[in-house]
Design a protein around this motif. Structure first.
Motif, mmCIF file in Angstrom:
data_model
loop_
_atom_site.group_PDB
_atom_site.id
_atom_site.type_symbol
_atom_site.label_atom_id
_atom_site.label_comp_id
_atom_site.label_asym_id
_atom_site.label_seq_id
_atom_site.Cartn_x
_atom_site.Cartn_y
_atom_site.Cartn_z
ATOM 1 N N ILE A 191 5.726 19.546 -18.797
ATOM 2 C CA ILE A 191 4.768 20.404 -19.122
ATOM 3 C C ILE A 191 5.059 20.760 -19.780
ATOM 4 C CG2 ILE A 191 3.749 22.584 -17.906
ATOM 5 C CD1 ILE A 191 4.086 21.535 -15.114
ATOM 6 N N PRO A 192 4.865 21.948 -21.802
ATOM 7 C CA PRO A 192 5.084 22.522 -22.656
ATOM 8 C C PRO A 192 5.605 23.548 -22.175
ATOM 9 C CG PRO A 192 3.916 20.652 -23.437
ATOM 10 C CD PRO A 192 3.469 20.675 -21.616
ATOM 11 N N ASN A 193 6.152 25.313 -21.936
ATOM 12 C CA ASN A 193 6.338 25.930 -22.757
ATOM 13 C C ASN A 193 5.024 27.317 -22.488
ATOM 14 O OD1 ASN A 193 8.564 25.612 -21.289
ATOM 15 N ND2 ASN A 193 9.248 26.594 -23.583
ATOM 16 N N ASN A 194 4.120 26.395 -23.833
ATOM 17 C CA ASN A 194 2.519 26.837 -23.736
ATOM 18 C C ASN A 194 1.824 25.957 -23.340
ATOM 19 O OD1 ASN A 194 2.514 24.026 -25.031
ATOM 20 N ND2 ASN A 194 2.246 24.949 -27.048
ATOM 21 N N GLN A 195 1.835 25.396 -22.657
ATOM 22 C CA GLN A 195 0.666 24.894 -20.959
ATOM 23 C C GLN A 195 0.465 25.264 -19.934
ATOM 24 O OE1 GLN A 195 -1.546 22.840 -22.855
ATOM 25 N NE2 GLN A 195 -0.770 23.449 -24.293
ATOM 26 N N ALA A 196 1.730 26.614 -19.510
ATOM 27 C CA ALA A 196 1.983 27.093 -18.716
ATOM 28 C C ALA A 196 0.710 27.187 -17.795
ATOM 29 C CB ALA A 196 2.435 28.282 -18.482
ATOM 30 N N LEU A 197 -0.643 27.989 -18.167
ATOM 31 C CA LEU A 197 -1.563 28.645 -17.329
ATOM 32 C C LEU A 197 -2.004 27.236 -16.260
ATOM 33 C CD1 LEU A 197 -3.448 31.165 -16.800
ATOM 34 C CD2 LEU A 197 -4.678 30.145 -18.682
ATOM 35 N N PHE A 198 -2.891 26.222 -17.098
ATOM 36 C CA PHE A 198 -3.703 25.457 -16.399
ATOM 37 C C PHE A 198 -2.716 25.047 -15.408
ATOM 38 C CE2 PHE A 198 -8.273 24.732 -17.376
ATOM 39 C CZ PHE A 198 -8.266 26.415 -17.870
ATOM 40 N N ASN A 199 -1.439 24.722 -15.178
ATOM 41 C CA ASN A 199 -0.882 24.175 -14.941
ATOM 42 C C ASN A 199 0.114 24.909 -12.996
ATOM 43 O OD1 ASN A 199 0.334 21.605 -15.462
ATOM 44 N ND2 ASN A 199 0.388 22.840 -17.269
ATOM 45 N N ILE A 200 -1.010 26.172 -13.118
ATOM 46 C CA ILE A 200 -0.452 27.115 -12.477
ATOM 47 C C ILE A 200 -0.760 26.064 -10.956
ATOM 48 C CG2 ILE A 200 -1.534 29.344 -10.488
ATOM 49 C CD1 ILE A 200 -0.966 30.257 -13.239
ATOM 50 N N LEU A 201 -1.942 25.398 -10.956
ATOM 51 C CA LEU A 201 -2.924 24.838 -9.928
ATOM 52 C C LEU A 201 -1.634 23.313 -10.151
ATOM 53 C CD1 LEU A 201 -5.822 24.834 -11.718
ATOM 54 C CD2 LEU A 201 -5.370 25.960 -9.506
ATOM 55 N N ALA A 202 -0.847 23.146 -10.644
ATOM 56 C CA ALA A 202 0.484 21.759 -10.459
ATOM 57 C C ALA A 202 1.458 21.748 -11.040
ATOM 58 C CB ALA A 202 -1.211 20.452 -11.752
ATOM 59 N N PRO A 203 2.091 22.865 -10.480
ATOM 60 C CA PRO A 203 3.594 22.570 -11.222
ATOM 61 C C PRO A 203 4.478 21.907 -11.030
ATOM 62 C CG PRO A 203 3.571 23.686 -9.159
ATOM 63 C CD PRO A 203 1.911 23.396 -9.352
ATOM 64 N N ALA A 204 4.785 21.084 -11.690
ATOM 65 C CA ALA A 204 4.994 19.420 -11.587
ATOM 66 C C ALA A 204 5.758 19.718 -12.646
ATOM 67 C CB ALA A 204 4.555 18.310 -11.775
ATOM 68 N N THR A 205 7.276 20.512 -12.129
ATOM 69 C CA THR A 205 8.071 20.942 -13.484
ATOM 70 C C THR A 205 9.213 20.585 -12.893
ATOM 71 O OG1 THR A 205 8.680 22.919 -11.232
ATOM 72 C CG2 THR A 205 6.999 23.298 -13.091
ATOM 73 N N VAL A 206 10.376 19.523 -11.644
ATOM 74 C CA VAL A 206 10.874 19.121 -11.229
ATOM 75 C C VAL A 206 11.591 17.619 -12.493
ATOM 76 C CG1 VAL A 206 10.908 19.561 -9.160
ATOM 77 C CG2 VAL A 206 10.215 17.491 -10.048
ATOM 78 N N LEU A 217 0.687 -1.519 0.099
ATOM 79 C CA LEU A 217 0.153 0.271 -0.124
ATOM 80 C C LEU A 217 1.411 1.397 0.021
ATOM 81 C CD1 LEU A 217 -3.120 0.752 -0.313
ATOM 82 C CD2 LEU A 217 -2.332 0.756 2.742
ATOM 83 N N VAL A 218 0.734 2.105 -1.471
ATOM 84 C CA VAL A 218 1.469 3.222 -1.201
ATOM 85 C C VAL A 218 0.852 4.054 -2.117
ATOM 86 C CG1 VAL A 218 3.630 2.050 -1.590
ATOM 87 C CG2 VAL A 218 2.643 2.497 -3.554
ATOM 88 N N ALA A 219 1.164 5.877 -1.614
ATOM 89 C CA ALA A 219 0.240 6.718 -2.063
ATOM 90 C C ALA A 219 1.812 7.089 -3.227
ATOM 91 C CB ALA A 219 1.539 8.245 -1.369
ATOM 92 N N ASN A 220 0.726 6.735 -3.884
ATOM 93 C CA ASN A 220 1.182 6.640 -6.054
ATOM 94 C C ASN A 220 1.749 7.798 -6.548
ATOM 95 O OD1 ASN A 220 1.514 5.347 -8.810
ATOM 96 N ND2 ASN A 220 0.062 7.129 -9.149
ATOM 97 N N GLY A 221 0.946 9.060 -5.672
ATOM 98 C CA GLY A 221 1.245 10.123 -6.838
ATOM 99 C C GLY A 221 0.509 11.643 -5.938
ATOM 100 N N GLY A 222 0.493 12.556 -6.547
ATOM 101 C CA GLY A 222 -1.143 13.347 -5.936
ATOM 102 C C GLY A 222 0.151 14.825 -6.321
ATOM 103 N N LEU A 223 -0.693 16.231 -6.183
ATOM 104 C CA LEU A 223 -0.980 17.495 -6.288
ATOM 105 C C LEU A 223 -1.135 17.958 -5.303
ATOM 106 C CD1 LEU A 223 -1.177 17.570 -9.961
ATOM 107 C CD2 LEU A 223 0.982 17.920 -9.180
ATOM 108 N N ASN A 224 -0.655 19.640 -5.085
ATOM 109 C CA ASN A 224 -0.874 19.800 -3.926
ATOM 110 C C ASN A 224 -0.213 21.652 -4.112
ATOM 111 O OD1 ASN A 224 -1.376 21.424 -1.088
ATOM 112 N ND2 ASN A 224 -2.640 20.472 -0.719
ATOM 113 N N THR A 225 -1.210 22.269 -3.900
ATOM 114 C CA THR A 225 -0.781 23.972 -4.190
ATOM 115 C C THR A 225 -2.217 24.518 -3.492
ATOM 116 O OG1 THR A 225 -2.326 24.011 -6.243
ATOM 117 C CG2 THR A 225 0.497 24.329 -6.334
ATOM 118 N N ASP A 226 -1.692 25.563 -2.876
ATOM 119 C CA ASP A 226 -2.467 25.981 -1.520
ATOM 120 C C ASP A 226 -2.064 27.815 -1.890
ATOM 121 O OD1 ASP A 226 -4.011 27.513 0.188
ATOM 122 O OD2 ASP A 226 -3.767 26.090 2.133
#
Length: 432
Positions: free
Chosen positions: A358-373, A131-140
């Motif tokens: 994340i492609p450069n032209n997809q940045a807007l919605f990824n404010i909610l999920a900045p998975a950039t590393v 049983l593992v945490a597979n993944g996720g995203l969180n911004t506040d």
């Protein structure tokens, strides 16, 4: 009977521990974890060809056949530093824009538990439960990030309060593995997954949705589903060369009904398929080098892969072709070293590099999920305490990565997303 009573008590204790510590998960390769099991994580997640601990079947089900009966329980402290910058170069109305400035996400400390158990059935086969945490995203974000995208209050389409994304996944698997001949093992694991999501501060996007009442502020919603994971391991040249391969199918999930006006395909949010191949070489009796190559198929899930770089209009969100995060499939290369410094102490280190999701032209919605590393540096150790017990530790540093870009919906405004991560993980392993 005493053996099974003790084993059952350990499982119950681990389950309670996991549920008490359950918190939003975060990840480093898109939203997938960089690895599973403390020993593998100390080698940047490499290990598809190895049998390291009771979490190894998460990476490759075939590894269970080479493991002793054992139990592994642990938790990590995950510290992401994430946010975005909106530049002061916006077009005048009617183009909306994000108020210029630097935005940092709160909630920078998370506890992520894990556990697994492996039972030897005989000298060739085994069962495992993980049983593992597979993944996720969180911004506040404390700010109403999208306040300029809608009318001012008291309109129901006015963005007010904080802007929040809270998304987490848990995956459990029951593995059966069997050795075939002297050099091969195969494994299969039916998988069951639970997802959780909550979104706040997206009121202006209700006017663009096929389901305006199912976009934001609906509290937590849950999704359930499953799939399968299969794997193979081979051992050659007196076990100096180890090979492995695994494949996890797409996990087909029920829809997020409370947010079917935001996510593409009316709330459909499956977990992407992925596959990994790898090899380990015992350079010396005390030194092992391992390399894995993983491919994650984000492009097969429309909510993740649908683009958002075209002008929006009514019904742009929630439909079959609704806007998504614009994520690409990625390849991840992982390399690690393990050195048995003394009979009771093993030191580990690793490095991994992934393609940018994340492609450069997809940045807007990824404010909610900045998975950039993209890069991950890791190290760790295992220390044998006595015949039946050991502890393991791993440390992860993912250097800050930026994705700069623009979006036709915000005119000439530019900006960038960034993310930096640290993780400390400690686990306890017990043999029976």
């Amino acid at each position: 009977m005493r053996y099974f009573r003790d084993l059952t008590a350990e499982i119950i204790a681990a389950s309670v521990f996991f549920l008490l510590l359950q918190s939003p998960a975060h990840a480093t390769n898109g939203y997938f974890s960089h690895g599973f099991g403390t020993k593998s994580k100390a080698m940047a997640g490499a290990g598809v060809s190895l049998a390291l601990d009771a979490l190894s079947p998460v990476t490759n089900p075939a590894s269970a056949a080479y493991l002793d009966t054992r139990f592994d329980l642990g938790a990590s402290l995950f510290l992401p530093n994430r946010g975005f910058t909106a530049n002061n170069d916006a077009s005048p109305p009617p183009f909306p824009s994000i108020p210029p400035g630097r935005y940092r996400s709160d909630n920078n400390l998370f506890v992520l538990p894990h556990f697994g158990i492996n039972w030897r059935l005989d000298d060739r086969s085994a069962l495992a439960f993980t049983l593992v945490a597979n993944g996720g995203l969180n911004t506040d974000y404390d700010e109403a990030v999208f306040q300029n995208f809608g009318p001012p209050p008291p309109s129901p389409f006015a963005a007010v309060g904080s802007t929040i994304t809270d998304f987490a996944q848990l995956v459990t698997g029951i593995t059966y593995a069997r050795r075939v001949g002297e050099h091969h093992s195969f494994g299969i694991a039916p998988l069951f997954s639970v997802q959780r999501i909550r979104l706040e501060g997206l009121q202006p996007f209700q006017a663009l949705s096929v389901e305006p009442d199912s976009v934001t502020g609906r509290g937590y919603d849950y999704s359930y589903g499953g799939g399968v994971r299969v794997g193979w391991q081979g051992r050659f040249f007196a076990e100096r060369l180890l090979l492995g391969a695994s494949y996890q199918s797409q996990l087909w999930m029920t829809r997020f009904n409370k947010y079917d006006g935001l996510l593409a395909e009316h709330g459909d949010f499956d977990i992407p398929a992925n596959y990994t191949i790898g090899a380990a070489v015992r350079i010396l009796p005390s030194l092992t080098a391992t390399v894995d190559v993983q491919r994650i198929l984000y492009g097969d899930v429309d909510s993740l892969s649908n683009t958002n770089d075209f002008p929006v209009s009514p019904d742009s969100l929630g439909g079959d072709d609704g806007l998504g995060f614009g994520w690409d499939d990625i390849t991840v290369v992982k390399a690690g070293l393990a050195w048995e410094a003394t009979p009771g102490l093993t030191l580990r280190a690793g490095y991994s590099k992934s393609e940018q999701v994340i492609p450069n032209n997809q940045a807007l919605f990824n404010i909610l999920a900045p998975a950039t590393v993209q890069k991950h540096w890791t190290l760790g150790f295992s220390k044998v305490i006595n015949r039946n017990n050991e502890i393991s530790f791993s440390f992860l540093y993912a250097p800050k990565e930026r994705v700069s870009g623009s979006n036709p919906n915000t005119g000439s405004q530019t900006g960038f997303l960034d993310l930096e991560q640290y993780e400390f993980e400690l686990s306890w392993g017990k043999r029976f």
